[in-house]
Design a protein around this motif. Structure first.
Motif, short mmCIF file in Angstrom:
data_model
loop_
_atom_site.label_atom_id
_atom_site.label_comp_id
_atom_site.label_asym_id
_atom_site.label_seq_id
_atom_site.Cartn_x
_atom_site.Cartn_y
_atom_site.Cartn_z
N GLN A 17 0.84 -1.19 0.00
CA GLN A 17 0.00 0.00 0.00
C GLN A 17 0.88 1.25 0.00
N VAL A 18 0.25 2.40 -0.27
CA VAL A 18 1.00 3.64 -0.34
C VAL A 18 1.66 3.96 0.99
N THR A 19 0.91 3.81 2.08
CA THR A 19 1.49 4.10 3.40
C THR A 19 2.63 3.15 3.73
N ASP A 20 2.48 1.88 3.32
CA ASP A 20 3.55 0.92 3.54
C ASP A 20 4.78 1.28 2.72
N ALA A 21 4.55 1.75 1.49
CA ALA A 21 5.67 2.13 0.64
C ALA A 21 6.48 3.26 1.26
N VAL A 22 5.79 4.25 1.83
CA VAL A 22 6.47 5.36 2.48
C VAL A 22 7.26 4.86 3.69
N LEU A 23 6.63 3.99 4.48
CA LEU A 23 7.31 3.42 5.65
C LEU A 23 8.55 2.64 5.25
N ALA B 27 10.35 2.86 2.45
CA ALA B 27 11.39 3.73 1.89
C ALA B 27 12.14 4.46 2.99
N ALA B 28 11.41 4.97 3.98
CA ALA B 28 12.06 5.66 5.10
C ALA B 28 12.93 4.70 5.90
N SER C 72 4.36 -4.18 8.03
CA SER C 72 3.61 -3.99 6.79
C SER C 72 2.85 -5.26 6.39
N ILE D 256 11.20 -0.54 -4.00
CA ILE D 256 10.93 0.65 -3.18
C ILE D 256 12.09 0.94 -2.24
N ALA E 77 16.46 3.86 -1.73
CA ALA E 77 16.58 4.58 -0.46
C ALA E 77 17.77 4.06 0.34
#
Length: 273
Positions: free
Chosen positions: A23-29, A31-32, A58, A229, A233
Motif C-alpha cells: 500500500q501507499v502508506t507501507d511504501a512510504v514506511l 522507503a524511510a 507492513s 521501493i 533509499a
C-alpha cells in the motif's frame, strides 16, 4: 478416478508466505526504513533491525521479511563502500584475503535459513551481538595488555579467518548488527585505525550481502516490489552514512557503535524470548 496434483495458484503461494500487496502508506514506511537502515549499516551496522520490523509491520511473514530485507539492503552496502573509498586505499590485500571466507560463511548461513527452523539460532543471536559490542568496547584496554594486533592480518589468521567466517554465517542467516560483529573482530585482530577498519567492515558486509542476494533471489520468497521501493533509499542512506562515519574520530565512532550494539542486543533478546 485418480486425482492429478496441480501447482497451487500464485495467490495461494503468496498468502502462504505472507507477502501482502504494498500500500501507499507501507511504501512510504519501507522507503524511510530503507534510507535509515542504509545509513546505520554504514556507520555501525544493524540496519536490518530497522527494516525487518518495518516489513513485518507492513504484513510480511518473518521468512519473507528476512529474505526481502537482505536483498533490498544490498545497494546500501554498495553506497557504504563508495563512501569509504579513501579509507579502503591500500587494503586490497585484506579485502581479497577475507572475501573468500566471507562468501563461504554467507552461503552456509543462507542454506541454514532456508533449510532449518529459526528458533535455536535466534536464541543465540542477542548474545553474539552483545559479545561483539563488548569486545569493541574493551579493545583499547585489551590492546594495552596484550599489545596491538599485527599490521599484517595473516599473523592473526587463526583467530581472524574463523571469526569472519562465523560472522558471515550469521550475516547470511539473519544479519542484524553484522557490522558490529565484524568491526569488533577486526578491531582485535587487525592493526589499523577504526575508520579504516570500518571501511573494511563495509566491504565484507557487501560481500556477504551479495551472496544473500544471489541465493535468496533464486530460492527465497523475495517480494521484488518491496525491493524496488527500498533499494534506492538504502543506496542513498549507505552513501550518506559513510560520509558521516568518516567525520567521526575513533573514540566517538567506537562509543556510537558500542551503544548501538548493546541496544540492538537488548531488542533482539526481547524479540527472541
Amino acid at each position: 478416478m485418480r486425482c492429478i496434483p496441480t501447482r497451487p495458484p500464485a495467490r495461494l503461494v503468496r498468502r502462504a508466505i505472507r507477502i501482502p500487496p504494498v500500500q501507499v502508506t507501507d511504501a512510504v514506511l519501507l522507503a524511510a526504513a530503507g534510507l535509515l537502515a542504509g545509513g546505520v549499516n554504514a556507520v555501525a551496522g544493524g540496519g536490518s533491525l530497522i527494516l525487518f520490523p518495518a516489513l513485518v509491520a507492513s504484513g510480511y511473514g518473518t521468512l519473507a521479511a528476512n529474505v526481502t530485507n537482505s536483498v533490498a539492503l544490498w545497494p546500501g552496502y554498495v553506497g557504504g563502500v563508495l563512501g569509504f573509498r579513501a579509507e579502503l586505499a591500500g587494503q586490497r590485500g585484506r579485502v581479497l584475503a577475507l572475501s573468500g571466507t566471507a562468501m563461504l560463511g554467507a552461503a552456509g548461513g543462507c542454506v541454514l535459513l532456508l533449510a532449518t527452523p529459526a528458533s535455536a539460532f535466534d536464541a543465540v543471536v542477542p548474545f553474539l551481538v552483545l559479545a561483539a559490542s563488548l569486545l569493541l568496547a574493551v579493545q583499547p584496554r585489551v590492546a594495552t595488555l596484550v599489545g596491538p594486533p599485527s599490521a599484517d592480518h595473516r599473523a592473526n589468521a587463526k583467530v581472524l579467518y574463523p571469526a569472519v567466517g562465523l560472522a558471515a554465517v550469521y550475516g547470511g542467516y539473519f544479519g542484524g548488527a553484522l557490522g558490529v560483529i565484524l568491526l569488533g573482530v577486526l578491531a582485535l585482530t587487525v592493526h589499523d585505525t577504526l575508520r579504516r577498519l570500518n571501511g573494511l567492515k563495509a566491504t565484507l558486509s557487501l560481500v556477504v550481502a551479495t551472496v544473500t542476494v544471489v541465493i535468496f533471489g533464486l530460492f527465497g520468497p523475495v517480494d521484488w516490489v518491496a525491493v524496488a521501493i527500498i533499494a534506492p533509499a538504502s543506496l542513498a542512506g549507505g552513501f550518506l552514512g559513510a560520509k558521516i562515519a568518516r567525520r567521526l574520530n575513533d573514540q566517538v565512532l567506537r562509543r556510537a557503535v558500542v551503544v548501538f550494539g548493546v541496544v540492538v542486543a537488548v531488542l533482539l533478546f526481547v524479540r527472541a524470548w
